[in-house]
Design an enzyme around this catalytic site. Sequence first.
Site, mmCIF file in Angstrom:
data_model
loop_
_atom_site.group_PDB
_atom_site.id
_atom_site.type_symbol
_atom_site.label_atom_id
_atom_site.label_comp_id
_atom_site.label_asym_id
_atom_site.label_seq_id
_atom_site.Cartn_x
_atom_site.Cartn_y
_atom_site.Cartn_z
ATOM 1 C CB SER A 139 -49.495 33.679 -25.098
ATOM 2 O OG SER A 139 -48.811 35.765 -24.596
ATOM 3 C CE LYS A 165 -51.880 37.129 -26.186
ATOM 4 N NZ LYS A 165 -52.443 37.137 -25.388
ATOM 5 C CE LYS A 167 -48.320 38.412 -23.583
ATOM 6 N NZ LYS A 167 -49.643 39.030 -23.040
ATOM 7 C CG ASP A 193 -51.273 41.120 -25.623
ATOM 8 O OD1 ASP A 193 -51.212 40.325 -24.642
ATOM 9 O OD2 ASP A 193 -51.484 42.699 -24.836
ATOM 10 C CD GLU A 218 -54.984 40.862 -26.285
ATOM 11 O OE1 GLU A 218 -53.984 39.801 -26.875
ATOM 12 O OE2 GLU A 218 -56.099 40.150 -24.640
ATOM 13 C CE LYS A 267 -55.658 37.664 -20.470
ATOM 14 N NZ LYS A 267 -55.100 39.018 -19.704
ATOM 15 N N GLY A 295 -56.006 34.075 -21.978
ATOM 16 C CA GLY A 295 -55.472 32.839 -20.685
ATOM 17 C C GLY A 295 -54.898 33.922 -19.232
HETATM 18 O O1 LIG Z 1 -51.916 31.270 -22.523
HETATM 19 C C1 LIG Z 1 -51.334 31.953 -21.271
HETATM 20 O O2 LIG Z 1 -51.919 31.968 -20.428
HETATM 21 C C2 LIG Z 1 -50.992 33.536 -20.430
HETATM 22 C C3 LIG Z 1 -51.595 34.290 -21.887
HETATM 23 C C4 LIG Z 1 -51.021 35.340 -21.966
HETATM 24 O O3 LIG Z 1 -50.296 36.266 -22.624
HETATM 25 N N1 LIG Z 1 -51.201 36.103 -20.725
HETATM 26 C C5 LIG Z 1 -51.238 37.298 -20.669
HETATM 27 C C6 LIG Z 1 -52.275 38.872 -21.335
HETATM 28 O O4 LIG Z 1 -51.326 39.968 -21.071
HETATM 29 O O5 LIG Z 1 -52.679 38.258 -21.757
HETATM 30 C C7 LIG Z 1 -51.006 37.905 -19.425
HETATM 31 C C8 LIG Z 1 -50.188 36.613 -18.134
HETATM 32 C C9 LIG Z 1 -50.330 36.285 -17.113
HETATM 33 C C10 LIG Z 1 -50.370 37.384 -16.132
HETATM 34 C C11 LIG Z 1 -51.294 38.823 -16.936
HETATM 35 C C12 LIG Z 1 -51.000 38.695 -18.612
#
Ligand SMILES: O=C(O)CCC(=O)N[C@@H](C(=O)O)c1ccccc1
Length: 372
Positions: A139, A165, A167, A193, A218, A267, A295
Amino acid sequence: TKLQGIELRRITMPLVAPFRTSFGTQRERDILLLRVVTDDAEGWGECVAMTEPLYSAEYVDAAADVVRRFLLPALVRRQESGGGLTANAVGHALAPVKGHRMAKAALEMAVLDAELRALGRSFATELGAVVDRVPSGVSVGIHDSVPELLDAVGGYLDEGYVRIKLKIEPGWDVEPVRAVRERFGDDVLLQVDANTAYTLADARHLAQLDPFDLLLIEQPLEEEDVLGHAQLARALRTPVCLDESIVSAQTAAAAITLGACSVINIKPGRVGGYLEARRIHDLAVAHGVAVWCGGMLETGLGRAANAALAALPGFTLPGDVSGSGRFYRTDVTEPFVLDDGHLAVPTGPGLGVAPLPEVLDELTTRTEWLPL
Ligand SMILES: O=C(O)CCC(=O)N[C@@H](C(=O)O)c1ccccc1
């Protein structure tokens, strides 16, 4: 198994770099870990709630409070009524408490870990893993400029990540996607995302992403707008994937039936635990809906359990199951390291990993023992 008590432990882990999403920038994680002690073993659970309620309504202080005041007493009542405390029983015992799925998930995870360690069975075996290594996606946060984004993406591809991915948010979407496609080509597995940053009025704008052959977009809309996602899905060629909207197998069934998503990011923390996560996997497979493991910047504890979950047959898309080094210089467990773009699924009893005592003590900001 008889529960003797639970330790609530708070650790602070600095991130290797700020992680910016549409709902804020994180520089460190304040994490609640639960250590369950039973007659036979101890088990670890990780709560994925963040410091502030910006991803969902949960936040880590509330999770600690709801464990202390409501979830643990519910387990005590269950145990005193003679009900054995297996992980399967935890969800039912905690059901009267509304919401707080990330807190419930952490507690169930710790009980499941203790139970499986006592049985000598791995999470992978218990959940139904069919592979011994899983592909790692990564991500990539929002950056200050496109060149900086391209440097970050190039670094992750060099490390071997098999899926990128990005953001996105209004003002940072089409241009960065186009730049990644132009620099790294059409064969890179690429998805975006939005973390609920758009509205239905943005449908035509989001359709500008269609030419870039993305795996999915996403959670473009807010978490409760399931119907909006169904309407948006009809306006886009890019498959719609839901994250925040899917909080249980029941809401997953409704979203699939309403055509709100054709892919689901599972998740375990968001849905109340690994057992509910498996139910959503089974439901999605029955409907021909692809799932992947999301994640929440987990430590190696949550990462170990996520790798086991991602090894189930319906996880046909690479998940956000990155190496420990994506977020942390030092993990609380032995680090997860990418090998040819994959992570090995732990094979030991329970999670197959445990906190390294000296690292755990160094990262601990608070610990609290709650006897039963
Ligand atoms: O790889 C990872 O652990 C992070 C993946 C990621 O982008 N998580 C985002 C999400 O929106 O999915 C997130 C991170 C931290 C807290 C909330 C959401």
